[in-house]
Structure formats: C-alpha cells, structure tokens
Design an enzyme around this catalytic site. Structure first.
Site, PDB file in Angstrom:
ATOM      1  N   PHE A  49      52.773  -2.587  95.139  1.00 55.53           N
ATOM      2  CA  PHE A  49      51.858  -3.731  95.093  1.00 55.53           C
ATOM      3  C   PHE A  49      52.031  -4.574  93.830  1.00 55.53           C
ATOM      4  CE2 PHE A  49      49.884  -0.757  97.976  1.00 55.53           C
ATOM      5  CZ  PHE A  49      49.370  -1.554  98.977  1.00 55.53           C
ATOM      6  N   ASP A  50      53.015  -4.233  93.003  1.00 52.59           N
ATOM      7  CA  ASP A  50      53.143  -4.896  91.706  1.00 52.59           C
ATOM      8  C   ASP A  50      53.255  -6.409  91.818  1.00 52.59           C
ATOM      9  OD1 ASP A  50      52.904  -2.568  90.372  1.00 52.59           O
ATOM     10  OD2 ASP A  50      55.029  -2.323  89.887  1.00 52.59           O
ATOM     11  N   LYS A  76      27.295   4.058  95.557  1.00 59.21           N
ATOM     12  CA  LYS A  76      28.144   5.214  95.284  1.00 59.21           C
ATOM     13  C   LYS A  76      27.308   6.377  94.741  1.00 59.21           C
ATOM     14  CE  LYS A  76      31.955   3.868  93.572  1.00 59.21           C
ATOM     15  NZ  LYS A  76      32.968   3.419  92.593  1.00 59.21           N
ATOM     16  N   ALA A 132      28.077   2.175  81.527  1.00 62.16           N
ATOM     17  CA  ALA A 132      27.614   1.938  82.898  1.00 62.16           C
ATOM     18  C   ALA A 132      27.068   0.549  83.155  1.00 62.16           C
ATOM     19  CB  ALA A 132      26.552   2.972  83.243  1.00 62.16           C
ATOM     20  N   GLY A 154      24.250  -0.225  87.854  1.00 64.20           N
ATOM     21  CA  GLY A 154      24.016   0.122  89.263  1.00 64.20           C
ATOM     22  C   GLY A 154      23.509   1.537  89.445  1.00 64.20           C
ATOM     23  N   ASP A 206      30.224   6.259  83.991  1.00 64.68           N
ATOM     24  CA  ASP A 206      31.047   5.563  84.986  1.00 64.68           C
ATOM     25  C   ASP A 206      32.046   4.642  84.310  1.00 64.68           C
ATOM     26  OD1 ASP A 206      31.622   5.284  87.693  1.00 64.68           O
ATOM     27  OD2 ASP A 206      30.456   3.454  87.873  1.00 64.68           O
ATOM     28  N   LYS A 257      32.976   9.589  86.045  1.00 62.95           N
ATOM     29  CA  LYS A 257      34.111   9.043  86.779  1.00 62.95           C
ATOM     30  C   LYS A 257      35.393   9.326  86.022  1.00 62.95           C
ATOM     31  CE  LYS A 257      34.777   4.513  87.004  1.00 62.95           C
ATOM     32  NZ  LYS A 257      34.495   3.152  87.457  1.00 62.95           N
ATOM     33  N   ASN A 261      42.385   3.952  95.688  1.00 60.29           N
ATOM     34  CA  ASN A 261      42.463   4.025  94.238  1.00 60.29           C
ATOM     35  C   ASN A 261      42.448   5.478  93.779  1.00 60.29           C
ATOM     36  OD1 ASN A 261      39.760   4.875  94.147  1.00 60.29           O
ATOM     37  ND2 ASN A 261      38.988   2.808  93.810  1.00 60.29           N
TER      38      ASN A 261
END
Length: 867
Positions: A226-227, A259, A296, A300, A378, A418, A453
């Site tokens: 995808f570069d 999430k 964070a 969220g 996160d 995360k 991802n």
C-alpha cells in the site's frame, strides 16, 4: 438478541456490487495517525490523538468526507464482443477487427450505419487518428499510467474463505500464577542484569523468534503493497470492506468509545463493574469507581465510562495538551464533571517525562488513597512512511503507559493498553514483566479494531501486591531512554532464554502473534481487492452493526445533544409531580422555649455559614444543566450563577450554600469560595428525593467527592470552586460537634470559632459557622422515640396516638421524611451573638438575651429529654 450463537463463526459471503456511501476521515490501516491517543476516528476526526511527547506529535488533518464511487468515477463496464471479427475488408474488416476488443456490438453497429471506414481516420477527409484510443485502465484516484504490481498481487491473494468472524470474540487468558515470593526474587540486581544494551535496531524484518517466519514476512509484504496507494483510495476501500465499519462511533465522540464498549462486554464488564476473584465488587458502597485515562485525548474511552457509570465513576486524565488534548466539551453521552485532567508540573502532558509520571501518580494517589480500580491507555502516533518500524518507534510509549499503570492501579485493579506489533524482544520482555504483576493477562483484538491494522490490546486483570521492584526498575529504564544522548539503546528487558524457558508464556505470545498476523494479512488483502474492484461491498455490515450494538448494550440511535430547556421548564422536568412552590419554603427559626424539639431522636443538623444573602454568599437551591451552566433559586426565579466557576452535572437539583472558606490566621489569612451541599433531590439524573435522610446525605457526600477537584485555574485564570458535602450530626450528639470546633483569629483581628472542612487536598481549611440547620428524618406527623424497656427505636403517630415498632408496621417507608417534607420542616438556629456558642464554663459570667437560644439551653434540654 442476535441470531448468532454464543460464539458464531461467520464465513465470508459473495460480495455484492454497490457504491460506497459511507464516510471516514481516518489514516490508512498501517498508519496510526496523529499522536498518542485513542483511535479518534469518527466521521469528523482522524485517528489517534493524545498523550505522546510532542517530538512525535502530529496535528490532525482537516476532516473530509469520502464521496461515493458513483459520484467520484462511474463504474467501468467492460465491452463485450459476441461476434469477434478476425479478418475482412470494408466496414467489417481490418481495423474494425483490431478495434473489436474495445467496441461493444451496439457501438460497432452505429458506426457501420454512419459508413465508418476502419482503414481511414475519423473526420470529413479521413484525416483523424486511425488507431483506437484504448479504454483507461486507471483505478480510483491513481495517476494515469501508475501501476501497483504489489497491490495487484495482494488483491489476487485474497481468499474469501480465509476471513472468519467470531461474534462475540473468544477470550484467551494467560495465567502466570506468580507468587509473592517469586516477585520478591525479581530484585533490582536481577532485573538490571537482564538488560541488554546496543545500537538502535530500526527494522523488524528478522524478528521472527516470537512468530512463524512466514507470518512476519506476509505482514510486512502486505503493508508494503500500500506504500504508493493514495490515502483516500485506502480509506474508501477499507470502509467498504470492513464488516464492522458502519458501527462507527454510535452515540459517542469517536470510535474509541465504541471500542471500549466492545472490550467491556467482551470481558464481562470487568472495567465498568470490576469484581474480585470471589465475584464481590471492588467498589465499596461508599466509594466511587476510580479510573484513569492515559494518552487518550480527546477522551472516547472516558466518555464511554462516564456514560455507563454516570457520576458514580471519577476519572483522571493525562494526555498531550493543546491540539491533542481532551475535548471535554464534546462529552455529550457521558458528562465530564467527574473527570479531572492533569498535565504534570510542566503542563505539557508528556508521558515520557519521568517527572510527569511521578507527579501524576502522586496526584491520583492523593485523591484515591490506594489508586484507581481501572486504568486505560490508548497511545499511538503517526508513523506514516515508516509503518514497518511502528513497534520499534513505539517501544518507549509501551513502557511508559505500563509504568503509569503499575504506579496508580490498586491491588486487584485492572489495566488495558493499546499495543501494535509484538515481534521484538523488548516488547515481549515488557509483556513478560507485566504478566508477573497481574494474575491474568490477555492479548486480544476486538472486532472494533480494524482487521487490517496491527493494533491489539493487552488486558491485565487483578494486579498482584508486591510489584514495587518491577515498577522502580521500569522507571529507571525510562529515565535512561528519556535522557540518553548517544546511540546506545536498550534492546532487551528480559533475556531470550528466560522467555523461552517459560514455555506457557512463550507459546501464548507465539500463538497470539500468529493468529493476529494471519488475520491482518487477510484484512490487508481484502482491502487490496476492494481497491482494485470498486464495485465490491461488504453485505453484512448492517446486520453486524445491529447485532453488535445489542451485545454491547449500546443504543442504536444517533448522537444528539438537544439544547436545554429554559430554567423553569428544566426545573419542572426534574421536579416531576412536585410543584415548585415548596422551593420557597423558609422553614422555622429556633425559638427559646421549653419544648425546643418534640423528640431528640430523628433529628440531624449541619453547620451553616449563611443566614441571609450577605457578602455574596447564598444558601438556597442550585440546579445544574451540565458544566458551568448552573442556576440558583431566589425569590421564585432561577438566576444564573455568575463568576462562581461551579460545575454540576445535568439533571442536578440540590440544596446548599456558597461558603467563604479560610486558610491561615491573621493578616496572612486567605479565603476562597466553596460550594457546600446540604441535601439533594436529584444528583446527576439519580433521583434520591424519597430516600431516608441519612441515605440522601451519604449520596450527597459521594456526589461531592465525585465532582470535587483540586483548585486550579481554568482557561480564564480563575480557580474552579471546590465542592463539599456537609457532615451531619445527631441532635443528641451536639457536644461532639462543639468539641470539633477550634478558635481562630480572623484577618480583622476578631477571634471566632471555626469548623474544619473534610478535605484531603487542603486539610487546613475551615469556615466560621453562623448557625445550625436541623433536618428531620421522620415525617412531621410521626415522632421517633427510643424504648428503654425494649432497647430499640419505635415510631409514634401523633394523630392516632399509637406507637409502632418497625417490625410491627406494614410500611416503614411511610415514616420517612422525603426531601420536600424535610425541607419544609427544617429548623434554623441563628448565631447572632458569638456568646451563643460558648460552653457552660465560658459563659458563666455572661448575661443572656432572652430572645436568643444559647448552647447551654440546648445542652440542658438534651439532658432533660434523655432522662
């Protein structure tokens, strides 16, 4: 309920053609955009913006809306030739045959009717071009002539049957079974001896010790494909291909909140309703659920927490300031009045700075005594152009978030953070140390985390005692990384042979990397296929959205924040079937007469500093509509509280007073205004009006603890107003109250008796009471008495002249004074003269005013009634 079974496996279906009408402004899958943060990627915002040091920070890109492919570029319908002509002359041969692959039957017939000669060019004299202009092979927004062979290869490798969805996700735990003695053996010398230094290593191409080599190779290969692809093409393909994409942000500010809801449900609500190993709540009845949200912004995770728990949860936020800051004004689902932001002594929110880490830990522990029940982290930042180095670039961020958790999470508390790739020895060694600090860990990838991802989450359950040595060691490691000026780096926290010897841990990480890696490759190849063919669309999105929202207990409604009603109407909504007239009730003054109270039981009192509207102080009703939108009731009207900087959650109606609190004595004495709650009717949407007085006061105390924050300047430089709940005393325990009062010298030189406030942040604050307010816990048609014969309380009905023990009554609730009943019958003892509060010895030579009630009068009354 959804039609899936407990763990339904969803295979990929055939993809139906449709235009893409969704929008998403996130970065490409392999890019975690915009600074350390939760994945702040809803319709209006980019991914990930919060607390990572500013050297990595990147401002968010402007938001944009992805157009449908129909609007952007018409779908190319390939021409067909049912009758391919291979030779001949005239209108049907030669060039026409050569043109056959480019013309449909209809086009060819139309040209033949116009006497088109394939051997001549177009134009009146045949002077135009003879060769056919080929159909454009351009795809999406690519430049003309750009060919992406790697992307084409990735697209051709997509296998529909390889994509398997599990709803809800299966949770796999690793239990280290670490004993306290084993933690004690991990001494400072042992941990320091494990460190391996060397020059920085900036690639992970050969880091296949903790996964199958083929998995690492395919992950890196798929990312590289995808570069050269434009971000817009990537986003549009991802939006169409991800089965969970249309869930978006639900009622919250961004997808990070959803999430968190996903993981909360996935782990049986261990975050918002934490319990110990025996299933007992970790949050005591009188306590709040304390949580921390680190790296964070815009918040969220916290918005979800506060939506689920309302003001019964109190949060502490630490993140990069300014463009990556918390956006408390956008907390529409969960209100931010119980969320306290902190940025460290340097006011920058840099989580890498050891000084900030220590200061934040001190700040949280000072207000929670033993730490938070749950910490969430996160963090992430843009690695655009260096996607394959993301894990190496994030190593210190991993470390610092875990270090903060070990510093502030209480024993038996939980932690979720995360992470991205976990291929390097540094990352795996860090997870190994964390597994020693918690009873259980789980590496998971929730369905709301996009499959293409490398993002995953480390969930840690039940913190072990005795983790101080590991915490101090990691603190020193971070100090080295933060201050290092040469090319020497820490490559390993734990030697490979130590990790390998722990077979269960090694296998857990190995299996996790393989599973997440394979799924990521499938996700990347699927995006490649959807990029190549813009007609492909994921047909399961609508059903998956509905089913997941049901499983996660989220409403399937649009995010809205309707404008508040006018103050009078807002008050009527809170009061319900109660008329507003009782708010004007003045109660009764305490008069000097023999029967001051009908009974000494069933009455409680609080000290008050206000007897009338003097010196800008107010004792009345206060109504909150969220934030600083606060009103007070005066002369049958609701007036906005100006310049007070008091914050109250929406749907709050309490009775209280604004009090001048003092600190120090004499000329050095300083004063601030604070809000003291006396009683409450509605606390942030929680209706307490019909609870017993003692229970209402306990709820008010809890509420005040939740919304009170250490005084600090706001954006205008004015300090926010502290919030307290009055401590109540039993009428027959009046002597205990007076013993708690001390004599202070005021700024004007006068000496007055003051009462210290209960305040952990500034414990030397006090105020000067001007009277006592008495509140009855029983209705005015009952008396609460104590039977010496039976050694228990009973109730006496005045009209019926009948006595009942609680166990003899059909409904004890009928004796309870509601908020309204209590307010209408309140009694105020005003101290117009300082001599009224003197003890019997102090007032031996005092001449009493017959119009006033003195402390000695009440003491004699209480002695007489108790006989």
């Amino acid at each position: 309920m959804p039609s899936y079974n407990s763990h339904t496996m969803l295979g990929a279906k055939n993809f139906e053609s449709s235009s893409d009408d969704s929008s998403d402004d996130d970065e490409p899958e392999m890019v975690v955009a915009s600074t350390a943060s939760s994945e702040n990627d809803d319709d209006d915002e980019e991914d990930d913006e919060t607390g990572v040091p500013k050297q990595f920070a990147k401002k968010k890109h402007g938001s944009s809306t992805a157009k449908s492919t129909a609007d952007e570029e018409p779908a190319m319908k390939r021409p067909r030739f049912d009758e391919a002509t291979t030779s001949g002359s005239g209108t049907s041969g030669g060039a026409a045959a050569a043109a056959a692959p480019y013309y449909s039957d209809m086009t060819r017939r139309m040209m033949e009717k116009m006497n088109y000669d394939a051997s001549k060019g177009l134009g009146k004299r045949g002077q135009g071009r003879v060769d056919i202009v080929p159909v454009s092979q351009q795809k999406g927004r690519r430049g003309l002539g750009l060919k992406l062979d790697q992307l084409d290869q990735a697209a051709s490798g997509f296998d529909e049957t390889a994509e398997v969805l599990t709803i809800p996700e299966k949770v796999t735990w690793f239990e280290a079974g670490t004993e306290e003695s084993e933690l004690a053996n991990l001494s400072r010398d042992v941990l320091e001896g494990w460190l391996r230094y060397g020059p920085p290593k900036m690639n992970i191409d050969d880091e296949d010790q903790f996964c199958e080599p083929a998995v690492l190779e395919k992950v890196l290969e798929s990312k590289t494909a995808f570069d050269k692809l434009g971000a817009q093409d990537m986003r549009m393909a991802r939006t169409r291909s991800n089965p969970f994409e249309t869930i978006k942000s639900s009622i919250f500010m961004n997808r990070a909140a959803v999430k968190m809801a996903n993981m909360d449900s996935m782990f049986e609500y261990m975050f918002t309703s934490p319990v110990d190993g025996a299933g007992n709540s970790l949050v005591k009845d009188s306590d709040l659920l304390y949580f921390a949200d680190v790296c964070a912004g815009p918040g969220g995770f916290s918005e979800y927490f506060l939506w689920r728990k309302k003001w019964l949860a109190k949060g502490f936020g630490f993140t990069l300031k300014e463009c990556n800051d918390f956006k408390l004004e956008d907390f529409k689902a969960g209100t931010p009045e119980t969320f306290d932001t902190y940025y460290g002594p340097k006011e920058n929110g840099d989580v890498f700075d050891p000084e900030n880490i220590q200061a934040f830990a001190d700040y949280v522990l000072r207000q929670t005594e033993t730490g938070v029940h749950v910490m969430m982290a996160d963090g992430g930042f843009s690695v655009e152009g260096r996607e394959n180095e993301q894990e190496i670039l994030s190593k210190q961020l991993y470390l610092c978030q875990i270090l903060v958790a070990l510093s502030i999470v209480r024993t038996e508390g939980h932690f979720v953070v995360k992470l991205f790739d976990l291929f390097t020895p540094f990352s795996v060694g860090l997870i190994y140390l964390v597994s020693k600090c918690f009873k259980k860990i789980s590496i998971c990838k929730p369905n709301t985390s996009r499959p293409a991802n490398s993002e995953r989450y480390l969930v840690c359950k039940w913190k072990n005692p005795g983790t101080d040595a590991i915490q101090r060691h990691l603190f020193e490691v971070n100090e080295f990384l933060f201050n290092k000026k040469d090319q020497k780096d820490i490559l390993e926290l734990v030697p490979f042979d130590v990790l390998k010897e722990d077979e269960a841990f090694f296998q857990y990480v190995y299996d996790s990397n393989n599973e997440i890696g394979r799924n990521q490759v499938v996700g990347l190849r699927k995006i490649a296929a959807y990029t190549e063919n813009t007609n492909l669309v994921e047909s399961r999105q609508a059903k998956i959205r509905s089913d997941c929202l049901t499983i996660w207990k989220l409403p399937d409604v649009l995010r809205r924040h309707p404008p508040p009603a006018k103050p009078d109407e807002y008050a009527r909504q809170i009061l319900g079937d109660w008329q507003q007239q009782f708010l004007s009730s003045e109660g009764y003054p305490l008069q000097p007469k023999e029967d001051l109270f009908s009974s000494i039981h069933g009455w409680q009192f609080v000290p008050v500093a206000v007897t009338e509207h003097v010196d800008k102080t107010i004792r009345t009703f206060f109504m909150g509509r969220g934030g600083k939108d606060v009103f007070y009731f005066d002369k049958n009207f609701w007036n906005r509280l100006q310049d007070a900087h008091l914050e109250l959650p929406p749907k709050t109606l309490v009775y209280g007073e604004v009090v001048k609190e003092l600190q120090g004595e004499g000329r050095s004495q300083v004063a601030i205004h604070a809000f003291h709650i006396i009683d409450g009717l509605m606390l942030g949407g929680v209706d307490i009006r019909r609870l017993p007085l003692a229970e209402r006061l306990r709820m008010c105390e809890k509420f005040a603890k939740a919304i009170n924050k250490p005084p600090k300047p706001d954006s205008s430089g004015t300090r926010t107003m502290p919030v307290r709940s009055k401590r109540s005393f039993e009428l027959y325990g009046m002597e205990d109250f007076f013993e708690r009062m001390d004599t202070y010298q005021l700024k004007d030189g006068a000496r007055r008796k003051g009462y210290k406030v209960r305040n952990t942040n500034e414990p030397d604050r006090f105020y000067v009471p001007r009277g006592l307010l008495f509140l009855s816990e029983v209705r005015n048609d009952y008396l609460k008495q104590f039977s010496k014969t039976h050694n228990k309380f009973y109730y006496y009905h005045k009209a019926r002249k009948a006595s009942f023990f609680p166990d003899q009554m059909k409904c004890v609730e009928e004796t309870i004074a509601s908020f309204r009943n209590c307010l209408e019958n309140r009694v105020l003892w005003t101290w117009a003269d300082v001599r009224q509060v003197l003890s019997e010895q102090e007032s031996a030579r005092t001449v009493k005013d017959p119009q006033l009630v003195y402390r000695t009068d009440l003491e004699q009354f209480l002695v007489k009634k108790s006989v």
